[in-house]
Motif scaffolding. Structure first.
Motif, short mmCIF file in Angstrom:
data_model
loop_
_atom_site.label_atom_id
_atom_site.label_comp_id
_atom_site.label_asym_id
_atom_site.label_seq_id
_atom_site.Cartn_x
_atom_site.Cartn_y
_atom_site.Cartn_z
N SER A 64 94.00 95.49 109.32
CA SER A 64 93.15 96.08 110.35
C SER A 64 93.09 95.24 111.63
N ASP A 65 92.92 93.93 111.48
CA ASP A 65 92.73 93.08 112.67
C ASP A 65 94.00 92.36 113.13
N ILE A 96 94.74 86.50 113.27
CA ILE A 96 93.51 85.84 113.72
C ILE A 96 93.64 84.34 113.48
#
Length: 341
Positions: A183-184, A187
């Motif tokens: 989803s992200d 990071i």
């Protein structure tokens, strides 16, 4: 009924948001603990705030301003210490005393800077039972200071990977280096953004990270954890920085510097002694010239008067040709002969 359904959906979304809160550091709860927050940038720090909690249930622990000082919430005045309020400081760490179970949870360190904007770090405080490393290190990596270190791990269980997380273990603290999820995406941990590269395309069964310009502070255990549909798999690596390289470079410099310093001191001492000896000899010679005279009769000079008219000098016997110099202590003065008119 529609309102209840909407409320349930909102609660589910909120719970998902809370559970997926990205954490930069996880700390084991102790009676006295430090929540580290060191701003890595070069901007001017204007304000710092520490907030506890997630979602709408947040409590401001303190707000520090370089001009107005520090404001600590009444609940935490006797529990926390915060010393850095200068705009030139980069360390915004918060120290706790006499902690309890109520101090567990999420803490947000927000640093307001100019012109970089807001830099934030999220720290999670957990119980001792929730903290630990159960897997022994499988790989040992040695590196020299200043090198780039590459870690790689490969998932072997065969199910679909949802997330890969890289962590560093040090004492009672776990730092998140980087993570990749569907989803992200990619990071980085707040403390590693400036010198970390991570490769995890499409969350395949392998992952690689590169730590640039390593130093002794990078030593320790590193975790690579795969979270998949059917469970998770963890790999542990140990990084050791070769300090002998630093010693080999440092010892000759120190030894050479110490030798040069000793030689300089010896030369200085010898020079001072020679100068003092020369001055003493010169002073003695000057005193000898001023206070030396012969026992032979002083002959009259062209002015018809001896140098010391008030002193009578006893002459030697005519048959004696030997002269003897007599040294006496005398004041530093001279008497000039009177000019004959």
């Amino acid at each position: 009924m529609d309102y209840l359904i909407a409320l349930v959906i909102i609660l589910q979304i909120y719970e998902t948001t809370v559970m997926e809160t990205p954490v930069d550091t996880t700390i084991k709860l102790t009676e006295s603990m430090v929540l580290e927050c060191v701003y890595p940038g070069t901007g001017k720090v204007t304000q710092v705030s520490w907030v506890k909690g997630t979602g709408p249930q947040k409590v401001t622990v303190l707000v520090a301003d370089s001009i107005h000082g520090v404001h600590i919430d009444t609940m935490y005045k006797e529990k926390v210490d915060f010393a850095n309020v200068s705009s030139s400081s980069r360390d915004m760490s918060l120290q706790f005393h006499r902690t309890s179970a109520a101090d567990m949870g999420y803490y947000y360190c927000s640093v307001h800077t100019f012109p970089d904007g807001i830099w934030e770090k999220v720290i999670k405080v957990v119980q001792s039972d929730d903290f630990g490393v159960a897997v022994a290190a499988l790989h040992h990596v040695f590196a020299e200071p200043g090198q780039n270190v590459t870690f790689s791990c490969q998932y072997t269980l065969g199910s679909k990977v949802k997330q890969v997380t890289w962590e560093k273990i040090r004492g009672g603290q776990i730092d998140t280096i980087a993570s990749c999820n569907l989803s992200d995406g990619k990071i980085y941990g707040s403390d590693y953004k400036a010198r970390m590269l991570v490769d995890c395309p499409n969350l395949t069964d392998s992952s690689t990270v590169v730590i640039q310009n390593v130093s002794t502070i990078d030593e320790g255990l590193y975790h690579c954890r795969f979270d998949a549909d059917t469970g998770n798999q963890t790999f542990v690596m140990n990084l050791t920085i070769n300090k002998e390289i630093m010693h080999h470079l440092f010892i000759p410099l120190v030894a050479g510097g110490g030798g040069l310093l000793l030689l300089f001191i010896l030369i200085t001492i010898i020079t001072v002694c020679l100068v003092k000896r020369k001055r003493k000899k010169k002073k003695k010679m000057q005193l000898k010239v001023k206070c030396k005279f012969s026992t032979r009769p002083q002959t009259m000079n062209s002015y018809g008067r001896p140098t010391y008219p008030d002193k009578k000098v006893k002459a030697r016997a005519p048959g004696s040709s030997q002269t003897e110099d007599i040294y006496v202590n005398c004041p530093d003065f001279s008497r000039k002969p009177k000019m004959k008119i």
